[in-house]
Design an enzyme around this catalytic site. Structure first.
Site, mmCIF file in Angstrom:
data_model
loop_
_atom_site.group_PDB
_atom_site.id
_atom_site.type_symbol
_atom_site.label_atom_id
_atom_site.label_comp_id
_atom_site.label_asym_id
_atom_site.label_seq_id
_atom_site.Cartn_x
_atom_site.Cartn_y
_atom_site.Cartn_z
ATOM 1 N N HIS A 171 1.932 5.976 -2.664
ATOM 2 C CA HIS A 171 1.557 4.567 -2.512
ATOM 3 C C HIS A 171 1.165 4.040 -3.881
ATOM 4 O O HIS A 171 0.229 4.541 -4.498
ATOM 5 C CB HIS A 171 0.401 4.401 -1.528
ATOM 6 C CG HIS A 171 0.041 2.957 -1.288
ATOM 7 N ND1 HIS A 171 0.615 2.208 -0.283
ATOM 8 C CD2 HIS A 171 -0.820 2.124 -1.945
ATOM 9 C CE1 HIS A 171 0.123 0.982 -0.315
ATOM 10 N NE2 HIS A 171 -0.741 0.900 -1.324
ATOM 11 N N CYS A 172 1.875 3.030 -4.363
ATOM 12 C CA CYS A 172 1.652 2.503 -5.710
ATOM 13 C C CYS A 172 0.800 1.234 -5.640
ATOM 14 O O CYS A 172 1.263 0.209 -5.135
ATOM 15 C CB CYS A 172 2.988 2.201 -6.396
ATOM 16 S SG CYS A 172 2.810 1.576 -8.071
ATOM 17 N N PRO A 173 -0.437 1.270 -6.151
ATOM 18 C CA PRO A 173 -1.260 0.052 -6.126
ATOM 19 C C PRO A 173 -0.717 -1.037 -7.039
ATOM 20 O O PRO A 173 -0.961 -2.222 -6.808
ATOM 21 C CB PRO A 173 -2.637 0.551 -6.602
ATOM 22 C CG PRO A 173 -2.347 1.791 -7.379
ATOM 23 C CD PRO A 173 -1.150 2.408 -6.738
ATOM 24 N N ASN A 176 1.515 -2.721 -4.910
ATOM 25 C CA ASN A 176 0.903 -3.051 -3.618
ATOM 26 C C ASN A 176 1.854 -2.710 -2.485
ATOM 27 O O ASN A 176 2.016 -3.458 -1.517
ATOM 28 C CB ASN A 176 0.514 -4.535 -3.558
ATOM 29 C CG ASN A 176 -0.349 -4.862 -2.348
ATOM 30 O OD1 ASN A 176 -1.144 -4.032 -1.898
ATOM 31 N ND2 ASN A 176 -0.198 -6.060 -1.818
#
Length: 375
Positions: A171-173, A176
Site C-alpha cells: 500500500h503506497c501512501p 493513496n
C-alpha cells in the site's frame, strides 16, 4: 540442642512441601491455559502479530488518513520544481545562447514531465483490482480470513483499504492507493521517470548551485540574515554596517532579487538530489523484484519457503518467474503488437497480459518445488 535441630528440619521440610505443591499447581495452571488456547496453526509469528495488532491498526489508520495529504505534497513539490526550472534555470541556459542545449533541455524535460504526470495520475486513479465474489470465476483459491471470500493466487488482503488486492505489492501512501495488478506498471514507470526527472534537474541546476552555494560572500551574507534576530549577531552586524556604510554586508551585498534566486536554486538542488538518492534505492529494489517475478509480499513468503525446503534438501524456485527478459515483458504487458518504444516510453493505458486471477506457472520450477530436483 537436638530438639532445636529437629524442629528446624521439620520447618524446612514443610517449606519444601509447600513450594513443591505451589509448583505443581502452577504447572497445572499453565497446562490448563495451553490446553484451552492450543492451536496447531499457532506459531511465534502468529503470537507476534497478535501482540503488535494495536500498532498495525494505528499505522493503517494513519496511512489511510494521511494518504490524501501525501498526494497533495507530491503535487505541490513537483509543481514547485517545475516552476523554478521554468523561471530560473531555463533562462540561465537561454542567456548563454547555446541553441542545442536549450533545445535538448526543452524536449527531454517536457517528455519526462508528461510521463511523470500521466503515470502518477494513472497510479492514483487506477484500481489495483479485486477478486470476484463467485468461486466459479476464480478457480483454485484459498479463503481470506478477513473478507471471508475467495482469494486467488498472489492475492493478499490490504488492511488499509480493507479489501483483497490482486497481486498486491504494497500500500503506497504517496499514491493513496494499493499497488496491485492493474496499476503496478504505472507505479514503476512513475518511479523510473521521476528518478530520471530529478536526476535531470539536479544535473541542470548544478552549475547554478555551485555558483550560488559555494560563493563564500553570498553564503555568509545569507547566513547572517537568518541569524540577524539573535541579539549578539544583530549587534555584530550593526557594528560592521556602521564601520562600512557603503559596503554593508546585508544591505549592499545581497539584494532582494539575488537573495530569492539564491534560495530557490539551493532548494531546487537539495530537493531533487535527495529525492534522486531515496527514489533511486526504491526503484532499484522494485526492478530487482520484478526481474525475479516477485512482489514485495511474495519476496518475504518465498524466502520463508526457501528456508523450509532447504531443510529437506530441495531448492525452491519461484513458479511465477520465467527469466529476466520474460518477467519484464509480462509485467509491462508487451504482447501482440505492443512495443517498448510506443507503449512504455510514451503514455499508454494498455492493460496487463494476465487477468490477475489465473496465472501462468513455470512448470520446471513447479516440479522443482515438489521435490523432483534435490540439492
Amino acid at each position: 540442642m537436638y530438639a532445636i535441630k529437629r524442629g528446624f528440619f521439620r520447618l524446612m521440610r514443610r517449606i519444601e512441601d509447600k513450594f513443591s505443591s505451589c509448583c505443581t499447581y502452577f504447572q497445572l495452571f499453565i497446562f490448563a491455559i495451553r490446553s484451552v488456547s492450543f492451536n496447531s496453526f499457532s506459531s511465534k509469528n502468529a503470537l507476534f502479530d497478535a501482540a503488535m495488532e494495536p500498532v498495525f491498526w494505528t499505522v493503517d489508520k494513519v496511512a489511510k488518513y494521511l494518504g490524501p495529504m501525501f498526494v497533495v505534497m507530491v503535487t505541490c513539490l513537483t509543481t514547485s520544481v517545475v516552476l523554478i526550472y521554468y523561471f530560473y534555470v531555463l533562462p540561465y541556459y537561454i542567456g548563454d545562447e547555446v541553441g542545442f542545449v536549450v533545445f535538448f533541455l526543452v524536449i527531454y524535460g517536457h517528455w519526462l514531465l508528461v510521463n511523470i504526470i500521466f503515470n502518477y495520475y494513472k497510479g492514483v486513479r487506477t484500481l489495483p483490482g479485486s477478486p470476484p465474489l463467485f468461486t466459479s470465476e476464480v478457480g483454485a483459491v484459498t479463503i481470506c480470513k478477513r473478507c471471508i471470500a475467495p482469494k486467488p493466487p498472489r492475492t493478499h488482503h490490504c488492511s488499509v483499504c480493507n479489501k483483497c488486492v490482486l497481486k498486491m505489492d504494497h500500500h503506497c501512501p504517496w499514491l493513496n492507493n494499493c499497488v496491485g495488478h492493474f496499476n503496478h506498471r504505472y507505479f514503476l514507470q512513475f518511479c523510473v521517470f521521476m528518478l530520471m526527472g530529478t536526476l535531470f534537474v539536479s544535473i541542470s541546476v548544478w552549475p547554478l548551485f555551485k555558483e550560488e552555494f559555494f560563493d563564500i560572500e553570498k553564503t555568509y551574507a545569507n547566513f547572517l540574515r537568518y541569524l540577524a534576530p539573535i541579539k549578539g549577531v544583530a549587534n555584530a552586524v550593526k557594528a560592521e554596517n556602521n564601520k562600512n556604510p557603503e559596503h554593508s554586508i546585508i544591505n549592499n551585498m545581497v539584494k532582494e532579487k539575488e537573495s530569492t534566486f539564491h534560495k530557490v536554486i539551493i532548494y531546487e538542488f537539495f530537493l531533487t538530489f535527495s529525492v534522486t538518492i531515496a527514489l533511486g534505492i526504491l526503484t532499484c529494489w522494485h526492478v530487482y523484484l520484478i526481474s525475479r517475478g516477485e512482489t514485495s509480499i511474495e519476496r518475504y513468503i518465498n524466502n520463508e519457503e526457501r528456508k523450509r525446503l532447504k531443510k529437506v534438501g530441495v531448492v525452491y524456485k519461484n513458479p511465477y518467474s520465467f527469466g529476466f527478459v520474460e518477467n519484464f515483458r509480462i509485467f509491462l504487458g508487451l504482447t501482440n503488437k505492443r512495443t517498448f518504444w510506443r507503449h512504455i516510453l510514451f503514455p499508454s493505458s494498455h492493460v496487463p497480459i494476465e487477468d490477475g486471477i489465473v496465472w501462468s506457472i513455470h512448470q520446471d520450477n513447479l516440479r522443482t518445488n515438489n521435490g523432483f530436483k534435490h540439492v
